[in-house]
Write a protein that holds these residues in place. Structure first.
Motif, PDB file in Angstrom:
ATOM      1  N   GLY A  25       0.819  -1.209   0.000  1.00 11.67           N
ATOM      2  CA  GLY A  25       0.000   0.000   0.000  1.00 11.67           C
ATOM      3  C   GLY A  25       0.851   1.256   0.000  1.00 11.67           C
ATOM      4  O   GLY A  25       0.530   2.248  -0.658  1.00 11.67           O
ATOM      5  N   LEU A  26       1.944   1.231   0.742  1.00 11.64           N
ATOM      6  CA  LEU A  26       2.849   2.376   0.756  1.00 11.64           C
ATOM      7  C   LEU A  26       3.504   2.575  -0.610  1.00 11.64           C
ATOM      8  O   LEU A  26       3.690   3.709  -1.063  1.00 11.64           O
ATOM      9  CB  LEU A  26       3.921   2.201   1.839  1.00 11.64           C
ATOM     10  N   PHE A  27       3.852   1.481  -1.275  1.00  8.39           N
ATOM     11  CA  PHE A  27       4.424   1.606  -2.617  1.00  8.39           C
ATOM     12  C   PHE A  27       3.401   2.192  -3.597  1.00  8.39           C
ATOM     13  O   PHE A  27       3.737   3.062  -4.399  1.00  8.39           O
ATOM     14  CB  PHE A  27       4.908   0.250  -3.136  1.00  8.39           C
ATOM     15  N   LEU A  28       2.171   1.725  -3.529  1.00  3.56           N
ATOM     16  CA  LEU A  28       1.137   2.258  -4.425  1.00  3.56           C
ATOM     17  C   LEU A  28       0.876   3.736  -4.140  1.00  3.56           C
ATOM     18  O   LEU A  28       0.665   4.527  -5.061  1.00  3.56           O
ATOM     19  CB  LEU A  28      -0.150   1.458  -4.282  1.00  3.56           C
ATOM     20  N   GLY A  29       0.881   4.123  -2.873  1.00  3.12           N
ATOM     21  CA  GLY A  29       0.697   5.529  -2.521  1.00  3.12           C
ATOM     22  C   GLY A  29       1.819   6.398  -3.053  1.00  3.12           C
ATOM     23  O   GLY A  29       1.591   7.509  -3.537  1.00  3.12           O
ATOM     24  N   ALA A  30       3.049   5.904  -2.979  1.00  5.39           N
ATOM     25  CA  ALA A  30       4.193   6.670  -3.482  1.00  5.39           C
ATOM     26  C   ALA A  30       4.117   6.820  -4.995  1.00  5.39           C
ATOM     27  O   ALA A  30       4.392   7.897  -5.543  1.00  5.39           O
ATOM     28  CB  ALA A  30       5.494   5.977  -3.078  1.00  5.39           C
ATOM     29  N   ILE A  31       3.717   5.768  -5.690  1.00  2.00           N
ATOM     30  CA  ILE A  31       3.585   5.837  -7.151  1.00  2.00           C
ATOM     31  C   ILE A  31       2.490   6.821  -7.527  1.00  2.00           C
ATOM     32  O   ILE A  31       2.651   7.633  -8.449  1.00  2.00           O
ATOM     33  CB  ILE A  31       3.304   4.431  -7.732  1.00  2.00           C
ATOM     34  N   PHE A  32       1.374   6.807  -6.802  1.00  2.00           N
ATOM     35  CA  PHE A  32       0.279   7.741  -7.065  1.00  2.00           C
ATOM     36  C   PHE A  32       0.731   9.182  -6.855  1.00  2.00           C
ATOM     37  O   PHE A  32       0.410  10.062  -7.649  1.00  2.00           O
ATOM     38  CB  PHE A  32      -0.909   7.410  -6.153  1.00  2.00           C
ATOM     39  N   VAL A  37       2.428  14.554  -9.047  1.00  2.00           N
ATOM     40  CA  VAL A  37       3.439  15.605  -9.178  1.00  2.00           C
ATOM     41  C   VAL A  37       3.842  15.771 -10.638  1.00  2.00           C
ATOM     42  O   VAL A  37       3.975  16.892 -11.134  1.00  2.00           O
ATOM     43  CB  VAL A  37       4.661  15.281  -8.289  1.00  2.00           C
ATOM     44  N   LEU A  38       4.009  14.674 -11.352  1.00  2.00           N
ATOM     45  CA  LEU A  38       4.360  14.769 -12.768  1.00  2.00           C
ATOM     46  C   LEU A  38       3.234  15.403 -13.582  1.00  2.00           C
ATOM     47  O   LEU A  38       3.498  16.133 -14.540  1.00  2.00           O
ATOM     48  CB  LEU A  38       4.693  13.382 -13.322  1.00  2.00           C
ATOM     49  N   ALA A  39       1.987  15.158 -13.217  1.00  2.00           N
ATOM     50  CA  ALA A  39       0.864  15.770 -13.930  1.00  2.00           C
ATOM     51  C   ALA A  39       0.859  17.279 -13.746  1.00  2.00           C
ATOM     52  O   ALA A  39       0.441  18.019 -14.632  1.00  2.00           O
ATOM     53  CB  ALA A  39      -0.453  15.179 -13.444  1.00  2.00           C
ATOM     54  N   ILE A  40       1.316  17.749 -12.607  1.00  2.00           N
ATOM     55  CA  ILE A  40       1.381  19.192 -12.378  1.00  2.00           C
ATOM     56  C   ILE A  40       2.560  19.804 -13.120  1.00  2.00           C
ATOM     57  O   ILE A  40       2.452  20.871 -13.720  1.00  2.00           O
ATOM     58  CB  ILE A  40       1.485  19.481 -10.867  1.00  2.00           C
ATOM     59  N   ILE A  41       3.700  19.129 -13.102  1.00  2.00           N
ATOM     60  CA  ILE A  41       4.923  19.683 -13.676  1.00  2.00           C
ATOM     61  C   ILE A  41       4.898  19.646 -15.203  1.00  2.00           C
ATOM     62  O   ILE A  41       5.213  20.640 -15.860  1.00  2.00           O
ATOM     63  CB  ILE A  41       6.154  18.921 -13.147  1.00  2.00           C
ATOM     64  N   LEU A  42       4.536  18.506 -15.777  1.00  2.00           N
ATOM     65  CA  LEU A  42       4.589  18.347 -17.224  1.00  2.00           C
ATOM     66  C   LEU A  42       3.368  18.978 -17.878  1.00  2.00           C
ATOM     67  O   LEU A  42       2.234  18.699 -17.482  1.00  2.00           O
ATOM     68  CB  LEU A  42       4.670  16.868 -17.599  1.00  2.00           C
ATOM     69  N   PRO A  43       3.579  19.826 -18.886  1.00  2.00           N
ATOM     70  CA  PRO A  43       2.428  20.435 -19.573  1.00  2.00           C
ATOM     71  C   PRO A  43       1.746  19.417 -20.479  1.00  2.00           C
ATOM     72  O   PRO A  43       2.361  18.510 -21.015  1.00  2.00           O
ATOM     73  CB  PRO A  43       3.052  21.560 -20.394  1.00  2.00           C
ATOM     74  N   THR A  44       0.450  19.588 -20.644  1.00  2.00           N
ATOM     75  CA  THR A  44      -0.297  18.713 -21.540  1.00  2.00           C
ATOM     76  C   THR A  44      -0.668  19.499 -22.789  1.00  2.00           C
ATOM     77  O   THR A  44      -1.007  20.681 -22.706  1.00  2.00           O
ATOM     78  CB  THR A  44      -1.580  18.196 -20.869  1.00  2.00           C
ATOM     79  N   PRO A  45      -0.625  18.884 -23.954  1.00  2.00           N
ATOM     80  CA  PRO A  45      -0.981  19.607 -25.184  1.00  2.00           C
ATOM     81  C   PRO A  45      -2.475  19.882 -25.214  1.00  2.00           C
ATOM     82  O   PRO A  45      -3.297  19.024 -24.906  1.00  2.00           O
ATOM     83  CB  PRO A  45      -0.578  18.640 -26.297  1.00  2.00           C
ATOM     84  N   LYS A  46      -2.835  21.118 -25.600  1.00  2.00           N
ATOM     85  CA  LYS A  46      -4.244  21.496 -25.698  1.00  2.00           C
ATOM     86  C   LYS A  46      -4.609  21.581 -27.177  1.00  2.00           C
ATOM     87  O   LYS A  46      -4.283  22.535 -27.850  1.00  2.00           O
ATOM     88  CB  LYS A  46      -4.487  22.835 -25.010  1.00  2.00           C
TER      89      LYS A  46
END
Length: 85
Positions: A25-32, A37-46
């Motif tokens: 569960g701790l591993f899954l939480g860390a991956i989530f 964090v990557l979704a916030i940092i990396l821009p998504t194409p619009k």
């Protein structure tokens, strides 16, 4: 003297079922968290600019209407009092 030293590794008890659940569960939480964090940092194409622009306009109109309605409901009519003579 060298015969007295015991170099065998200490016995480690087998993890219980609840310890395994906690471990994974701790591993899954860390991956989530990393994905978030990557979704916030990396821009998504619009690619759908027209759809998002129309949605933003509708959203701002709704916000303005909600503010106007809230302002009118929060105002209470003043109580009229009669002067005693």
């Amino acid at each position: 003297m060298a015969a007295d030293l015991d170099f065998t590794p200490p016995e480690i008890p087998e993890p219980t079922f609840m310890e395994n659940i906690l471990h994974y569960g701790l591993f899954l939480g860390a991956i989530f968290q990393l994905i978030c964090v990557l979704a916030i940092i990396l821009p998504t194409p619009k690619s759908h600019k027209t759809d998002t622009e129309g949605f933003e306009l509708k959203g701002s109109e709704v916000v303005k209407k909600n503010k106007a309605a809230a302002a009118s409901t929060s105002k209470k009519p003043k109580k009229e009092t009669k002067k005693k003579r």
